[in-house]
Motif scaffolding. Sequence first.
Motif, short mmCIF file in Angstrom:
data_model
loop_
_atom_site.label_atom_id
_atom_site.label_comp_id
_atom_site.label_asym_id
_atom_site.label_seq_id
_atom_site.Cartn_x
_atom_site.Cartn_y
_atom_site.Cartn_z
N LYS A 1 0.42 5.51 0.13
CA LYS A 1 -0.07 6.76 0.29
C LYS A 1 0.33 8.08 -0.62
O LYS A 1 1.36 7.98 -1.18
CB LYS A 1 0.05 7.70 1.57
CG LYS A 1 -0.93 8.62 2.09
CD LYS A 1 -1.39 9.10 3.11
CE LYS A 1 -1.37 10.27 3.85
NZ LYS A 1 -3.50 10.26 3.66
N ASN B 1 -6.01 11.21 1.81
CA ASN B 1 -7.20 10.00 1.69
C ASN B 1 -7.10 9.09 -0.08
O ASN B 1 -8.02 8.67 -0.35
CB ASN B 1 -8.31 10.07 1.74
CG ASN B 1 -9.37 11.33 2.88
OD1 ASN B 1 -8.32 10.74 3.75
ND2 ASN B 1 -9.73 12.40 2.59
N GLN B 2 -6.18 9.08 -0.91
CA GLN B 2 -5.71 8.56 -1.50
C GLN B 2 -5.02 6.93 -1.45
O GLN B 2 -3.78 8.10 -0.99
CB GLN B 2 -5.08 9.78 -2.63
CG GLN B 2 -6.38 10.69 -3.11
CD GLN B 2 -6.93 9.96 -4.27
OE1 GLN B 2 -7.10 9.31 -4.77
NE2 GLN B 2 -8.46 11.39 -4.36
N TYR B 3 -5.50 6.21 -2.10
CA TYR B 3 -4.11 5.42 -1.63
C TYR B 3 -3.88 4.59 -3.29
O TYR B 3 -5.06 4.46 -4.02
CB TYR B 3 -4.59 4.22 -0.52
CG TYR B 3 -4.29 4.90 0.46
CD1 TYR B 3 -3.38 5.18 1.22
CD2 TYR B 3 -5.25 5.92 0.69
CE1 TYR B 3 -2.99 5.60 2.73
CE2 TYR B 3 -4.97 5.76 2.10
CZ TYR B 3 -4.69 6.02 3.13
OH TYR B 3 -4.14 6.89 3.78
N VAL C 1 -2.77 0.75 -4.14
CA VAL C 1 -2.37 -1.20 -3.79
C VAL C 1 -2.35 -1.71 -4.53
O VAL C 1 -2.47 -2.00 -5.76
CB VAL C 1 -3.55 -1.40 -2.76
CG1 VAL C 1 -3.16 -2.50 -2.41
CG2 VAL C 1 -4.01 -0.53 -1.97
N SER D 1 -11.41 6.46 2.32
CA SER D 1 -9.98 6.63 1.63
C SER D 1 -10.61 6.47 -0.09
O SER D 1 -11.29 5.33 -0.64
CB SER D 1 -9.10 5.82 1.95
OG SER D 1 -9.33 4.25 2.12
N VAL E 1 -11.33 -2.49 6.12
CA VAL E 1 -10.90 -1.01 5.99
C VAL E 1 -11.25 -0.57 7.62
O VAL E 1 -11.95 -1.38 8.35
CB VAL E 1 -12.34 -0.58 5.25
CG1 VAL E 1 -13.15 1.30 5.26
CG2 VAL E 1 -12.40 -1.48 3.68
N VAL F 1 -9.10 3.92 -2.92
CA VAL F 1 -7.84 3.57 -3.33
C VAL F 1 -7.86 2.86 -5.09
O VAL F 1 -9.26 2.53 -5.34
CB VAL F 1 -8.17 1.91 -2.83
CG1 VAL F 1 -6.94 0.53 -2.59
CG2 VAL F 1 -8.32 2.75 -0.65
N ILE G 1 -4.99 -6.31 3.36
CA ILE G 1 -5.16 -5.78 3.87
C ILE G 1 -5.77 -4.47 4.04
O ILE G 1 -7.03 -4.47 4.34
CB ILE G 1 -5.41 -5.52 1.47
CG1 ILE G 1 -4.26 -6.19 0.29
CG2 ILE G 1 -5.45 -4.05 1.42
CD1 ILE G 1 -5.21 -6.28 -0.93
N ARG G 2 -5.28 -3.37 4.76
CA ARG G 2 -5.58 -2.71 5.63
C ARG G 2 -5.69 -1.26 5.01
O ARG G 2 -4.47 -0.27 4.55
CB ARG G 2 -5.04 -2.62 6.73
CG ARG G 2 -4.69 -3.15 7.63
CD ARG G 2 -3.86 -3.22 8.92
NE ARG G 2 -3.72 -4.59 9.52
CZ ARG G 2 -5.39 -4.87 10.33
NH1 ARG G 2 -6.33 -4.38 10.15
NH2 ARG G 2 -4.78 -6.08 11.25
N VAL G 3 -6.97 -0.73 4.77
CA VAL G 3 -6.71 0.51 4.22
C VAL G 3 -7.90 2.09 4.82
O VAL G 3 -8.65 1.14 5.68
CB VAL G 3 -7.65 1.06 2.79
CG1 VAL G 3 -6.49 0.50 1.65
CG2 VAL G 3 -8.79 0.07 2.59
N ILE H 1 0.76 -0.79 -0.35
CA ILE H 1 -0.07 -0.36 -0.15
C ILE H 1 1.10 1.08 -0.09
O ILE H 1 1.89 1.14 0.90
CB ILE H 1 -0.81 -0.07 1.52
CG1 ILE H 1 -2.11 -0.90 1.28
CG2 ILE H 1 -1.52 1.34 1.52
CD1 ILE H 1 -2.51 -1.88 3.11
#
Length: 155
Positions: free
Chosen positions: A58, A62-64, A66, A89, A154, A91, A83-85, A56
């Motif tokens: 950044k 608030n944009q990622y 992956v 956000s 999430v 993604v 996977i942690r967001v 992941i």
Amino acid sequence: AYEKLWLALALVLIVGFIGTITYGAAGAGIDMIDDKGGTVDPTTLDDHPKFGDPGIEKTGENQYDVYVVTRQFVFEPGTTQPIRVPEGSTVTFHVTAADVIHGFEVVGTNANTMAIPGQVAEFTVEFDEPGEYGLLCNEYCGSGHHVMEGKLVVM
Ligand code: CUA
């Protein structure tokens, strides 16, 4: 007079179906909003700047991004660690395959793609509510296909 009644009934059913579909997507708290892709050399995947150590990133408020590598029979990341967001956000997933064709599905949502060696599937998802989602491979990829799974959280 009955014709008008049937017409009205049909309209009610159609509106009802659309409502169900819309509610289904919104209710899951996940919405897949676009779908594009690119290419990658599968023979040098381990040396790739993103897919060599997938995970992941950044990219903004608030944009990622992956990056996910699928291989027999794991999602990297996803299987050994989730996977942690963060909630709220946006993604963009970039998904490829290291060996054979796999699938990448976030269970219970419309986020779903094939993962093909040499190709990068890209799609963007908004995560509006916290929750835990399963990841599943939905393309037959060998003897361990049925145990190829992972988790997305999430927070
Ligand atoms: Cu990977 Cu089925």
